[in-house]
Design an enzyme around this catalytic site. Structure first.
Site, PDB file in Angstrom:
ATOM      1  N   VAL A  19       0.840  -1.203   0.000  1.00  0.00           N
ATOM      2  CA  VAL A  19       0.000   0.000   0.000  1.00  0.00           C
ATOM      3  C   VAL A  19       0.876   1.254   0.000  1.00  0.00           C
ATOM      4  CG1 VAL A  19      -1.713   1.322   1.308  1.00  0.00           C
ATOM      5  CG2 VAL A  19      -1.925  -1.162   1.174  1.00  0.00           C
ATOM      6  N   CYS A 133     -10.465  -2.580   2.680  1.00  0.00           N
ATOM      7  CA  CYS A 133     -10.509  -2.516   1.210  1.00  0.00           C
ATOM      8  C   CYS A 133     -11.830  -3.045   0.630  1.00  0.00           C
ATOM      9  CB  CYS A 133      -9.328  -3.279   0.616  1.00  0.00           C
ATOM     10  SG  CYS A 133      -8.948  -4.818   1.457  1.00  0.00           S
ATOM     11  N   LYS A 217     -15.576  -6.861  10.002  1.00  0.00           N
ATOM     12  CA  LYS A 217     -15.198  -5.494   9.594  1.00  0.00           C
ATOM     13  C   LYS A 217     -16.187  -5.003   8.535  1.00  0.00           C
ATOM     14  CE  LYS A 217     -10.313  -6.478   9.873  1.00  0.00           C
ATOM     15  NZ  LYS A 217      -9.172  -6.848   9.012  1.00  0.00           N
ATOM     16  N   HIS A 246     -10.009  -6.777  -5.890  1.00  0.00           N
ATOM     17  CA  HIS A 246     -10.984  -7.615  -5.194  1.00  0.00           C
ATOM     18  C   HIS A 246     -12.304  -7.614  -5.991  1.00  0.00           C
ATOM     19  CE1 HIS A 246      -8.197  -7.716  -1.996  1.00  0.00           C
ATOM     20  NE2 HIS A 246      -8.805  -6.967  -1.096  1.00  0.00           N
TER      21      HIS A 246
HETATM   22  N1  LIG Z   1      -2.983  -4.482   0.998  1.00  0.00           N
HETATM   23  C1  LIG Z   1      -4.194  -3.963   0.977  1.00  0.00           C
HETATM   24  O1  LIG Z   1      -4.970  -4.106  -0.003  1.00  0.00           O
HETATM   25  C2  LIG Z   1      -4.690  -3.153   2.138  1.00  0.00           C
HETATM   26  C3  LIG Z   1      -5.923  -2.529   2.029  1.00  0.00           C
HETATM   27  C4  LIG Z   1      -6.397  -1.768   3.087  1.00  0.00           C
HETATM   28  C5  LIG Z   1      -5.637  -1.653   4.226  1.00  0.00           C
HETATM   29  N2  LIG Z   1      -4.423  -2.281   4.319  1.00  0.00           N
HETATM   30  C6  LIG Z   1      -3.663  -2.102   5.560  1.00  0.00           C
HETATM   31  O2  LIG Z   1      -2.462  -1.380   5.248  1.00  0.00           O
HETATM   32  C7  LIG Z   1      -1.411  -1.823   6.100  1.00  0.00           C
HETATM   33  C8  LIG Z   1      -0.196  -2.255   5.272  1.00  0.00           C
HETATM   34  O3  LIG Z   1      -0.571  -3.260   4.379  1.00  0.00           O
HETATM   35  P1  LIG Z   1       0.355  -3.746   3.184  1.00  0.00           P
HETATM   36  O4  LIG Z   1      -0.508  -4.648   2.410  1.00  0.00           O
HETATM   37  O5  LIG Z   1       1.006  -2.586   2.503  1.00  0.00           O
HETATM   38  O6  LIG Z   1       1.468  -4.603   3.983  1.00  0.00           O
HETATM   39  P2  LIG Z   1       2.981  -4.935   3.570  1.00  0.00           P
HETATM   40  O7  LIG Z   1       3.139  -4.992   2.099  1.00  0.00           O
HETATM   41  O8  LIG Z   1       3.350  -6.123   4.367  1.00  0.00           O
HETATM   42  O9  LIG Z   1       3.806  -3.665   4.111  1.00  0.00           O
HETATM   43  C9  LIG Z   1       3.968  -3.392   5.481  1.00  0.00           C
HETATM   44  C10 LIG Z   1       4.715  -2.073   5.666  1.00  0.00           C
HETATM   45  O10 LIG Z   1       4.791  -1.819   7.073  1.00  0.00           O
HETATM   46  C11 LIG Z   1       6.150  -1.639   7.441  1.00  0.00           C
HETATM   47  N3  LIG Z   1       6.396  -2.135   8.795  1.00  0.00           N
HETATM   48  C12 LIG Z   1       6.177  -3.375   9.285  1.00  0.00           C
HETATM   49  N4  LIG Z   1       6.591  -3.463  10.573  1.00  0.00           N
HETATM   50  C13 LIG Z   1       7.081  -2.247  10.893  1.00  0.00           C
HETATM   51  C14 LIG Z   1       7.666  -1.690  12.070  1.00  0.00           C
HETATM   52  N5  LIG Z   1       7.845  -2.407  13.179  1.00  0.00           N
HETATM   53  N6  LIG Z   1       8.063  -0.394  12.041  1.00  0.00           N
HETATM   54  C15 LIG Z   1       7.915   0.347  10.920  1.00  0.00           C
HETATM   55  N7  LIG Z   1       7.377  -0.115   9.770  1.00  0.00           N
HETATM   56  C16 LIG Z   1       6.959  -1.386   9.763  1.00  0.00           C
HETATM   57  C17 LIG Z   1       6.924  -2.476   6.429  1.00  0.00           C
HETATM   58  O11 LIG Z   1       8.273  -2.030   6.406  1.00  0.00           O
HETATM   59  P3  LIG Z   1       9.486  -3.018   5.971  1.00  0.00           P
HETATM   60  O12 LIG Z   1       9.453  -3.067   4.458  1.00  0.00           O
HETATM   61  O13 LIG Z   1      10.678  -2.307   6.502  1.00  0.00           O
HETATM   62  O14 LIG Z   1       9.225  -4.363   6.584  1.00  0.00           O
HETATM   63  C18 LIG Z   1       6.151  -2.129   5.158  1.00  0.00           C
HETATM   64  O15 LIG Z   1       6.522  -0.844   4.700  1.00  0.00           O
HETATM   65  C19 LIG Z   1      -2.004  -2.932   6.980  1.00  0.00           C
HETATM   66  O16 LIG Z   1      -2.437  -2.351   8.189  1.00  0.00           O
HETATM   67  C20 LIG Z   1      -3.180  -3.402   6.172  1.00  0.00           C
HETATM   68  O17 LIG Z   1      -4.192  -3.970   6.980  1.00  0.00           O
HETATM   69  C21 LIG Z   1      -3.931  -3.022   3.302  1.00  0.00           C
END
Ligand SMILES: NC(=O)c1ccc[n+]([C@@H]2O[C@H](COP(=O)([O-])OP(=O)(O)OC[C@H]3O[C@@H](n4cnc5c(N)ncnc54)[C@H](OP(=O)(O)O)[C@@H]3O)[C@@H](O)[C@H]2O)c1
Length: 339
Positions: A19, A133, A217, A246
């Protein structure tokens, strides 16, 4: 409160994720008035840089102290980080737009889809939540139907892509698909079972009543965004081996009768919706149609003859854009419009 400025200092927390990456591109694409972009992630990303308007921006390690001077922070680093760092960001005078589920149902936090309830933004006390989402794309399509005919009940089944779980899940589907095609053994890691060539009726954790948290949710967030707790919603959420976008099959019962043509007309005039519905030409929205697009696509619009006032629709949207990053940037755009 946000000060009125020509340009803002904007942070993306979780910038290296699925994201976060999309947020950075959308800020650039929509020419959001950014004076300075700050990018944050975990220690794993130390030393990385990301491109923004042709310049390399360093990724910094997230701590409580980084928020001083930042006007708007788009959080997308998981619920635990949002719970831990969003209050510190707000204390530093920053407005947080949070993508996780950490704050969505907090009565003090507005939950906003700009096409549906932009007026809720002004109620914020420092944090504005971005919905789930699957909920976002559904309410964009439900809103005009609810306004015209009052929705009584919604039955939704989702077909959610692996990018909804983040970057590791994208790699998992890619690697499993390649391993199976090369006759290699497959080991699930992100999901409890193999996702390639299968589907899992399981998103987020199970609760005592048998529903998953993702399903709950969708129930709770739909009511909060549409501002109507009387709407009955039941959901089954399914992970499918699709990389991005989706899809949802949605059955809607309304107070007032609507014909399928009336629903088609309502949705054709709705902000953020594209009606893609010509079954005689095999035209209906598919995940591949929505990738990289901003709109919510609706097709297969037809009356449900098994109930008095029923409609079936099929909704598809890019989960990383409208389902997450784009919706957050649109909230930020509304926020600066009223600053
Ligand atoms: N994917 C979707 O379609 C979607 C839709 C709506 C909401 N979301 C929400 O958006 C959020 C991120 O989702 P994503 O899909 O982008 O996940 P992702 O691809 O796994 O990315 C996670 C991000 O969080 C960072 N992170 C993890 N642990 C951390 C820490 N301890 N300190 C600082 N940064 C940290 C990671 O950094 P590193 O690269 O350094 O590990 C990475 O930048 C989640 O809360 C998810 O529920 C996602």
């Amino acid at each position: 409160m946000l000060k009125n400025k020509d340009r803002y200092i904007v942070a993306v927390v979780g910038a290296t994720g699925a994201v976060g990456n999309e947020m950075v591109s959308i800020l650039e694409e929509r020419r959001f008035p950014v004076e300075q972009l700050r990018l944050f992630a975990s220690e794993r990303s130390e030393g990385k840089t990301m491109d923004f308007h042709g310049k390399e921006v360093p990724v910094e390690i997230l701590t409580e102290k980084v928020f001083k001077g930042i006007d708007i922070a788009l959080f997308s680093a998981g619920g635990d980080r949002s719970k831990e760092y969003a209050p510190a960001a707000v204390k530093s005078g920053c407005i947080v737009i949070d993508n996780s589920s950490a704050w969505r149902m907090d009565p003090e936090v507005p939950l906003v889809v700009p096409e549906v309830n932009p007026y809720d933004i002004k109620k914020h006390k420092g944090i504005i939540a971005n919905p789930n989402c699957s909920t976002i794309q559904m309410v964009v399509a439900l809103n005009p139907i609810h306004k015209a005919a009052k929705i009584k009940r919604v039955v939704v089944t989702t077909f959610q892509s692996v990018s909804g779980t983040g970057k590791n899940a994208i790699d998992e589907l890619l690697n499993q698909t390649s391993d199976i095609l090369n006759f290699k053994e497959v080991k699930p890691n992100v999901y409890p079972h193999q996702i390639a060539f299968s589907c899992l009726p399981h998103i987020d954790s199970f609760m005592e009543d048998g529903y998953t948290k993702e399903e709950i949710k969708m129930v709770n967030e739909t009511k909060k965004i549409l501002g109507d707790s009387s709407i009955k919603v039941t959901a089954t959420t399914v992970r499918v081996p699709v990389f991005r976008s989706h899809s949802e099959s949605v059955n809607i019962e309304t107070d007032k009768k609507l014909s399928s043509n009336e629903v088609r007309a309502l949705l054709s005039g709705a902000s953020g919706v594209i009606v893609y519905d010509a079954p005689d030409k095999n035209l209906y929205p598919m995940p591949i149609d929505a990738v990289g697009k901003d709109e919510v696509y609706v097709g297969r619009i037809r009356e449900d003859n098994s109930v008095k006032n029923g409609i079936n629709i099929w909704i598809v949207s890019d989960n990383l854009r409208k389902g997450a990053a784009l919706n957050a940037v649109q909230i930020a755009e509304k926020l600066i419009e009223t600053a």
